[in-house]
Design an enzyme around this catalytic site. Structure first.
Site, PDB file in Angstrom:
ATOM      1  CG  ASP A 147       4.961   1.967  -4.632  1.00 46.47           C
ATOM      2  OD1 ASP A 147       4.056   2.170  -4.059  1.00 46.47           O
ATOM      3  OD2 ASP A 147       5.404   3.062  -5.534  1.00 46.47           O
ATOM      4  CB  ILE A 175       0.998   1.872  -5.056  1.00 46.28           C
ATOM      5  CG1 ILE A 175       1.066   2.951  -5.878  1.00 46.28           C
ATOM      6  CG2 ILE A 175       0.066   0.785  -5.534  1.00 46.28           C
ATOM      7  CD1 ILE A 175      -0.026   3.963  -5.823  1.00 46.28           C
ATOM      8  CG  ASP A 176       4.469  -1.713  -2.225  1.00 44.67           C
ATOM      9  OD1 ASP A 176       3.844  -2.445  -2.868  1.00 44.67           O
ATOM     10  OD2 ASP A 176       5.799  -1.715  -2.204  1.00 44.67           O
ATOM     11  CB  ALA A 177       1.658   2.337   2.166  1.00 43.84           C
ATOM     12  CB  ALA A 180      -0.736  -2.415   3.531  1.00 42.64           C
TER      13      ALA A 180
END
Length: 404
Positions: A147, A175-177, A180
């Site tokens: 991220d 960014i990861d979230a 997803a």
């Protein structure tokens, strides 16, 4: 049912993806999070973990929270995918799946013979989602990506923080979230397309692309000839007051009132109507030019009030404002509790923890509350049995070290 009424407790969560089977070969947040979204919408999700478990299991308390957040409701099978027997199990699972999701390090799935091309050549109905750090084609395609690297290399950190300070990351792995959710969105589109064509799809996204997309407005402004954006701390470069952080008697609020009509309403709300025609503040352009004087006005007008009083006052005049709350304050917020987003994730032994549900509802159905995240390999035997392995076969796989 009135709009604000809660659905009856006997109602069940909506499950539009009931019957869809998802194979989660991801780790950390982005891949498992995409699978979790599909699971909360009713899909059945099997999570393949290495014998030692998802890497998140080995990075302390925050890693455990990743699992508790993004692996609820899944079945976990521990496989040695480097062994022929382990890969054979994986192929059986793929054969029974509609969706495969992976965000392993670049090239890892391909090295195992389980990349998108191999999977979809054998099973063309499969929707295969790969999430990488920097994309499939550029010079950084083989670099590992987290991220924070995407935040840095997308320009996001360059515009976050105080002008005379260091570049700052956003306080959470946003960014990861986002990857997803956007990955799950792509899967949903591909599943819809498969209903028409009978054929699945190969999907690619990356943390870098997601990070860029989250800044679409700022990038569009820059691409259209605006000056390169820089860190300015609070506020926005082209509007005022916009995203201003204002001290109050007991904390801070943020407010935006840059449209001229909103600025006039603000001036009347704080009982200083003359400010609306003050030459320094009579237009957005002038307010941007005299930003520091404007900030003095905001402080003078609001600092004697509490944050809650400010929000109530400005809200009555239809001006956007929000109290800057700590996590503890958010947890006590009536708005959070009214949203129904806090759900209990219950384990088979009766233990439970609180987690956050999807940020939207489907009609009047209550939010899904999947069971607690499983331990690594907790469902290995059941998953193998569902794939047609008998007790002797499972025992042989254990003896060979192919499953855990």
């Amino acid at each position: 049912m009135k709009q604000n009424d809660k659905p009856p407790e006997t109602a069940r969560p909506a499950t539009p993806l009931a019957g869809v089977r998802v194979l989660d070969m991801g780790q950390y947040i982005a891949g498992p999070g995409a699978a979790m979204v599909l699971g909360e919408l009713g899909a059945s999700v099997v999570k393949i973990e290495p014998l030692g478990g998802d890497q998140a299991r080995h990075i302390g308390r925050y890693g455990q929270s990743m699992l508790r957040s993004y692996s609820r409701g899944k079945q976990s099978i521990a496989l040695d995918l480097k062994s022929e027997a382990g890969r054979e199990v994986a192929w059986r699972l793929i054969a029974g799946s509609d969706v495969v999701i992976q965000n392993l390090r670049p090239g890892a799935a391909e090295a195992l013979g389980l990349g998108a091309q191999a999977v979809r050549s054998r099973h063309p109905r499969v929707v295969y989602l790969s999430i990488t750090g920097f994309g499939e084609h550029g010079p950084s395609r083989e670099r590992p990506g987290y991220d924070v690297a995407a935040q840095a290399e997308s320009g996001l950190m360059s515009v976050t923080g105080e002008p005379d300070g260091l570049p700052q990351k956003v306080g959470v792995p946003i960014i990861d979230a986002a990857a997803a959710h956007l990955g799950a969105q792509a899967v949903l589109a591909a599943l819809y397309g498969r209903e028409k064509t009978g054929v699945g799809e190969t999907l690619h996204t990356s943390l870098l692309e997601v990070a860029l997309h989250l800044q679409a407005t700022t990038w569009c402004d820059y691409l259209g000839g605006a000056p390169e954006p820089t860190r300015i701390g609070a506020g926005q470069p082209n509007n005022a007051p916009a995203a201003e952080v204002v001290p109050t008697r007991d904390g801070h609020i943020v407010l935006s009132a840059y449209a001229d009509a909103h600025w006039v309403r603000f001036c009347h709300a704080v009982q200083r109507p003359a400010l609306a025609t003050d030459a320094r503040f009579c237009s957005n352009a002038q307010r941007v030019l005299h930003r520091e004087a404007l900030r003095d006005v905001l402080r003078e007008s609001l600092s004697d009030l509490s944050s809650e009083e400010c929000v109530a006052l400005l809200g009555r005049h239809q001006i956007v404002a929000g109290a800057v709350r700590s996590y503890r304050q958010v947890l006590d917020s009536a708005d959070l509790h009214a949203s129904g987003m806090l759900v209990d994730a219950v384990a088979a032994d009766g233990s439970h923890y609180r987690a956050l549900a999807l940020p939207y509802r489907l009609g009047d159905a209550p939010r899904a509350a999947p069971p607690a995240a499983p331990a690594c390999g907790a469902d290995t035997d059941g998953v193998l049995a569902a794939c047609g392995y008998g007790a002797d076969d499972i025992a042989a796989l254990r003896r060979a070290g192919a499953v855990g």
